[in-house]
Design a protein around this motif. Structure first.
Motif, PDB file in Angstrom:
ATOM      1  N   LEU A   1     -11.051  -7.087 -10.294  1.00  0.00           N
ATOM      2  CA  LEU A   1     -10.853  -8.223 -11.195  1.00  0.00           C
ATOM      3  C   LEU A   1      -9.633  -8.012 -12.095  1.00  0.00           C
ATOM      4  CD1 LEU A   1     -14.458  -9.238 -12.341  1.00  0.00           C
ATOM      5  CD2 LEU A   1     -12.788 -10.682 -11.148  1.00  0.00           C
ATOM      6  N   ILE A   2      -9.550  -6.840 -12.710  1.00  0.00           N
ATOM      7  CA  ILE A   2      -8.442  -6.591 -13.630  1.00  0.00           C
ATOM      8  C   ILE A   2      -7.123  -6.518 -12.871  1.00  0.00           C
ATOM      9  CG2 ILE A   2      -8.242  -4.062 -13.789  1.00  0.00           C
ATOM     10  CD1 ILE A   2      -8.641  -6.452 -16.755  1.00  0.00           C
ATOM     11  N   PHE A   3      -7.169  -6.016 -11.662  1.00  0.00           N
ATOM     12  CA  PHE A   3      -5.974  -5.973 -10.822  1.00  0.00           C
ATOM     13  C   PHE A   3      -5.452  -7.385 -10.545  1.00  0.00           C
ATOM     14  CE2 PHE A   3      -4.300  -6.362  -6.475  1.00  0.00           C
ATOM     15  CZ  PHE A   3      -3.219  -5.491  -6.519  1.00  0.00           C
ATOM     16  N   PHE A   4      -6.349  -8.288 -10.135  1.00  0.00           N
ATOM     17  CA  PHE A   4      -5.918  -9.640  -9.794  1.00  0.00           C
ATOM     18  C   PHE A   4      -5.549 -10.448 -11.036  1.00  0.00           C
ATOM     19  CE2 PHE A   4      -8.004  -8.823  -5.659  1.00  0.00           C
ATOM     20  CZ  PHE A   4      -6.952  -9.214  -4.838  1.00  0.00           C
ATOM     21  N   ILE A   5      -6.238 -10.219 -12.149  1.00  0.00           N
ATOM     22  CA  ILE A   5      -5.852 -10.891 -13.394  1.00  0.00           C
ATOM     23  C   ILE A   5      -4.421 -10.515 -13.772  1.00  0.00           C
ATOM     24  CG2 ILE A   5      -6.246 -10.929 -15.899  1.00  0.00           C
ATOM     25  CD1 ILE A   5      -9.259 -10.695 -15.263  1.00  0.00           C
ATOM     26  N   THR A   6      -4.130  -9.222 -13.714  1.00  0.00           N
ATOM     27  CA  THR A   6      -2.777  -8.754 -14.039  1.00  0.00           C
ATOM     28  C   THR A   6      -1.759  -9.311 -13.055  1.00  0.00           C
ATOM     29  OG1 THR A   6      -3.781  -6.683 -14.801  1.00  0.00           O
ATOM     30  CG2 THR A   6      -1.395  -6.718 -14.575  1.00  0.00           C
ATOM     31  N   ALA A   7      -2.087  -9.252 -11.770  1.00  0.00           N
ATOM     32  CA  ALA A   7      -1.160  -9.722 -10.734  1.00  0.00           C
ATOM     33  C   ALA A   7      -0.852 -11.207 -10.890  1.00  0.00           C
ATOM     34  CB  ALA A   7      -1.749  -9.434  -9.354  1.00  0.00           C
TER      35      ALA A   7
ATOM     36  N   PRO B   1      -9.943   6.072  -3.558  1.00  0.00           N
ATOM     37  CA  PRO B   1     -10.179   5.128  -2.449  1.00  0.00           C
ATOM     38  C   PRO B   1      -9.935   3.672  -2.848  1.00  0.00           C
ATOM     39  CG  PRO B   1     -11.933   6.751  -2.558  1.00  0.00           C
ATOM     40  CD  PRO B   1     -11.123   6.936  -3.805  1.00  0.00           C
ATOM     41  N   VAL B   2     -10.391   3.290  -4.042  1.00  0.00           N
ATOM     42  CA  VAL B   2     -10.209   1.904  -4.477  1.00  0.00           C
ATOM     43  C   VAL B   2      -8.730   1.605  -4.720  1.00  0.00           C
ATOM     44  CG1 VAL B   2     -10.704   0.244  -6.316  1.00  0.00           C
ATOM     45  CG2 VAL B   2     -12.521   1.714  -5.452  1.00  0.00           C
ATOM     46  N   MET B   3      -8.035   2.519  -5.374  1.00  0.00           N
ATOM     47  CA  MET B   3      -6.618   2.287  -5.663  1.00  0.00           C
ATOM     48  C   MET B   3      -5.790   2.216  -4.382  1.00  0.00           C
ATOM     49  SD  MET B   3      -6.582   1.779  -8.826  1.00  0.00           S
ATOM     50  CE  MET B   3      -4.816   1.601  -8.967  1.00  0.00           C
ATOM     51  N   LEU B   4      -6.173   2.979  -3.371  1.00  0.00           N
ATOM     52  CA  LEU B   4      -5.457   2.893  -2.090  1.00  0.00           C
ATOM     53  C   LEU B   4      -5.642   1.519  -1.440  1.00  0.00           C
ATOM     54  CD1 LEU B   4      -6.026   6.395  -0.441  1.00  0.00           C
ATOM     55  CD2 LEU B   4      -3.859   5.407  -1.213  1.00  0.00           C
ATOM     56  N   SER B   5      -6.814   0.936  -1.619  1.00  0.00           N
ATOM     57  CA  SER B   5      -7.028  -0.411  -1.085  1.00  0.00           C
ATOM     58  C   SER B   5      -6.145  -1.423  -1.821  1.00  0.00           C
ATOM     59  CB  SER B   5      -8.502  -0.809  -1.186  1.00  0.00           C
ATOM     60  OG  SER B   5      -8.886  -1.020  -2.529  1.00  0.00           O
ATOM     61  N   LEU B   6      -5.946  -1.207  -3.121  1.00  0.00           N
ATOM     62  CA  LEU B   6      -5.071  -2.093  -3.892  1.00  0.00           C
ATOM     63  C   LEU B   6      -3.606  -1.894  -3.506  1.00  0.00           C
ATOM     64  CD1 LEU B   6      -6.712  -1.885  -7.449  1.00  0.00           C
ATOM     65  CD2 LEU B   6      -7.115  -3.541  -5.617  1.00  0.00           C
ATOM     66  N   VAL B   7      -3.241  -0.664  -3.183  1.00  0.00           N
ATOM     67  CA  VAL B   7      -1.893  -0.399  -2.664  1.00  0.00           C
ATOM     68  C   VAL B   7      -1.664  -1.239  -1.400  1.00  0.00           C
ATOM     69  CG1 VAL B   7      -0.445   1.327  -1.516  1.00  0.00           C
ATOM     70  CG2 VAL B   7      -1.612   1.898  -3.660  1.00  0.00           C
ATOM     71  N   GLY B   8      -2.668  -1.288  -0.542  1.00  0.00           N
ATOM     72  CA  GLY B   8      -2.570  -2.095   0.673  1.00  0.00           C
ATOM     73  C   GLY B   8      -2.371  -3.565   0.373  1.00  0.00           C
ATOM     74  N   ILE B   9      -3.059  -4.070  -0.667  1.00  0.00           N
ATOM     75  CA  ILE B   9      -2.900  -5.480  -1.051  1.00  0.00           C
ATOM     76  C   ILE B   9      -1.480  -5.748  -1.543  1.00  0.00           C
ATOM     77  CG2 ILE B   9      -3.628  -7.249  -2.705  1.00  0.00           C
ATOM     78  CD1 ILE B   9      -6.446  -6.015  -2.575  1.00  0.00           C
ATOM     79  N   VAL B  10      -0.978  -4.856  -2.397  1.00  0.00           N
ATOM     80  CA  VAL B  10       0.380  -5.027  -2.920  1.00  0.00           C
ATOM     81  C   VAL B  10       1.399  -5.056  -1.784  1.00  0.00           C
ATOM     82  CG1 VAL B  10       2.201  -3.984  -4.336  1.00  0.00           C
ATOM     83  CG2 VAL B  10      -0.153  -3.960  -5.152  1.00  0.00           C
TER      84      VAL B  10
ATOM     85  N   ALA C   1       5.736  -5.844 -10.533  1.00  0.00           N
ATOM     86  CA  ALA C   1       4.344  -6.310 -10.615  1.00  0.00           C
ATOM     87  C   ALA C   1       3.358  -5.346  -9.974  1.00  0.00           C
ATOM     88  CB  ALA C   1       4.224  -7.684  -9.951  1.00  0.00           C
ATOM     89  N   GLY C   2       3.772  -4.668  -8.891  1.00  0.00           N
ATOM     90  CA  GLY C   2       2.868  -3.724  -8.219  1.00  0.00           C
ATOM     91  C   GLY C   2       2.406  -2.606  -9.136  1.00  0.00           C
ATOM     92  N   PRO C   3       3.333  -1.804  -9.674  1.00  0.00           N
ATOM     93  CA  PRO C   3       2.925  -0.731 -10.598  1.00  0.00           C
ATOM     94  C   PRO C   3       2.216  -1.253 -11.842  1.00  0.00           C
ATOM     95  CG  PRO C   3       5.166  -0.394  -9.828  1.00  0.00           C
ATOM     96  CD  PRO C   3       4.764  -1.743  -9.353  1.00  0.00           C
ATOM     97  N   ALA C   4       2.666  -2.399 -12.390  1.00  0.00           N
ATOM     98  CA  ALA C   4       2.038  -2.941 -13.596  1.00  0.00           C
ATOM     99  C   ALA C   4       0.571  -3.291 -13.350  1.00  0.00           C
ATOM    100  CB  ALA C   4       2.800  -4.176 -14.073  1.00  0.00           C
ATOM    101  N   SER C   5       0.269  -3.847 -12.173  1.00  0.00           N
ATOM    102  CA  SER C   5      -1.120  -4.173 -11.818  1.00  0.00           C
ATOM    103  C   SER C   5      -1.948  -2.911 -11.645  1.00  0.00           C
ATOM    104  CB  SER C   5      -1.155  -5.005 -10.536  1.00  0.00           C
ATOM    105  OG  SER C   5      -0.447  -6.206 -10.698  1.00  0.00           O
ATOM    106  N   MET C   6      -1.324  -1.842 -11.143  1.00  0.00           N
ATOM    107  CA  MET C   6      -2.024  -0.576 -10.920  1.00  0.00           C
ATOM    108  C   MET C   6      -2.412   0.106 -12.235  1.00  0.00           C
ATOM    109  SD  MET C   6      -2.293  -0.116  -7.673  1.00  0.00           S
ATOM    110  CE  MET C   6      -1.583  -0.698  -6.136  1.00  0.00           C
ATOM    111  N   ILE C   7      -1.552  -0.025 -13.263  1.00  0.00           N
ATOM    112  CA  ILE C   7      -1.841   0.619 -14.551  1.00  0.00           C
ATOM    113  C   ILE C   7      -3.145   0.084 -15.130  1.00  0.00           C
ATOM    114  CG2 ILE C   7      -1.076   0.869 -16.943  1.00  0.00           C
ATOM    115  CD1 ILE C   7       1.781   0.930 -15.931  1.00  0.00           C
TER     116      ILE C   7
END
Length: 342
Positions: A257-263, A318-327, A276-282
């Motif tokens: 949720l926080i990832f997509f809100i930021t993105a 594991p979760v952050m790697l899935s977000l890397v894939g989305i970015v 935007a990629g690194p900013a969403s990851m933070i």
């Protein structure tokens, strides 16, 4: 792309299984690795994180950092998400799931402690590991460094009052040495190391060659980090699998949720992928060392709060790697731009 990077998700899955297996079969070895700490920071994992973030830091162009002041939008959005939206969202999701949806399976006393641990995770946004995620999404290394430094400065002053307010505790004894040593070990030491390399080599082409050599090592260090994290927490995984699952579900949901809100906010302001990629990851990832240390100091090492922060450690990579894939695969939210801002 190196062999490790190409099959990184598979290597991560194998390292998780190996970590739990080795930790359960050789508990003394697991305890020894856990004991190698400095104010709550595991030193072997710190060395591995160096191996992950040094390639990113070597690519930083310090002469171009001043240009970032002309593009403040992503930094402002990151600050708002990290220190206003994320803590409130994490608190709401924790209460919704632990006190309501999962109340049948969780003891009321433990539920309160689980929520406290999850709140501590929500108030502790990522610092050093964001360099790893930024590297994997080909982020702007200059911008990432500035975001991390600003986040660290705010952390020193904002963590204790926000955590105190959300936990309903009048005063939190913030483990300042954990914050100080984390920033020193994870950010400034590798940064100084990279500055020293650049000073000694003093040749852009050679620095580029060194960086290309180190990039595959970065992936290996990430895999070994996961193995060590699951190794030192093996007993927790083996002894409380169902409770860990119940805690992991809202933590993972909050992360997405926080990832997509930021993105989405960054997309509205037309920020390209490298920003935007690194900013969403933070916003999505956590400073789990600080959360774990605070939970232990407030509630005890065997508390539900400590358990919840440990689950944060286990699901992080594991979760952050899935977000890397989305970015890397969503050009609408993270549009590549030809114009360079570095």
């Amino acid at each position: 792309m190196s062999f490790v990077d190409r099959y990184l998700s598979y290597f991560i899955a194998v390292s998780m299984i190996l970590g739990v297996s080795i930790g359960s079969i050789f508990p003394n070895f697991s305890n020894y690795i856990s004991s190698l700490e400095l104010t709550g920071i595991n030193l072997p994992i710190a060395f591995l994180i160096w191996g992950m973030i040094i390639p990113m830091m070597l690519s930083i162009n310090f002469n171009s950092i001043i240009k970032i002041k002309d593009r403040p939008q992503a930094i402002l959005i990151t600050v708002i998400v990290n220190w206003l939206i994320k803590p409130i969202l994490m608190t709401g999701i924790a209460i919704l799931f632990i006190n309501n949806i999962f109340s049948t399976w969780i003891d009321a006393g433990k539920a309160s402690e689980y929520i406290s641990g999850m709140i501590l995770l929500g108030v502790a946004p990522c610092t050093a590991m964001v360099f790893v995620w930024s590297n994997l999404v080909k982020g702007n290394s200059n911008y990432t460094l500035v975001q991390v430094i600003i986040n660290d400065l705010i952390l020193l002053f904002a963590f204790a009052p926000i955590a105190s307010f959300l936990l309903g505790v009048n005063q939190i004894k913030i483990p300042l040495w954990t914050i100080f040593n984390s920033v020193l070990i994870y950010v400034f030491t590798p940064l100084l190391f990279c500055l020293l390399i650049k000073k000694i080599v003093n040749d852009a082409a050679k620095i580029y060659t060194i960086n290309n050599f180190l990039k595959p090592i970065s992936g290996i260090c990430l895999v070994l980090t996961v193995l060590f994290l699951f190794l030192v927490q093996a007993s927790e995984v083996i002894n409380n699998p169902f409770q860990i699952l119940l805690i992991a579900i809202p933590l993972i949901m909050q992360t997405f949720l926080i990832f997509f809100i930021t993105a989405i906010l960054l997309r509205i302001f037309n920020q390209e992928k490298s920003i935007a990629g690194p900013a969403s990851m933070i916003g999505a990832s956590n400073f789990f060392e600080l959360a774990v240390a605070t939970a232990i100091s407030l509630f005890g090492v065997n508390s539900g709060a400590a358990t919840a922060t440990v689950v944060g450690v286990l699901v992080e990579v594991p979760v952050m790697l899935s977000l890397v894939g989305i970015v890397n695969n969503n050009d609408y939210l993270f549009p590549p731009r030809a114009k360079s801002y570095s």
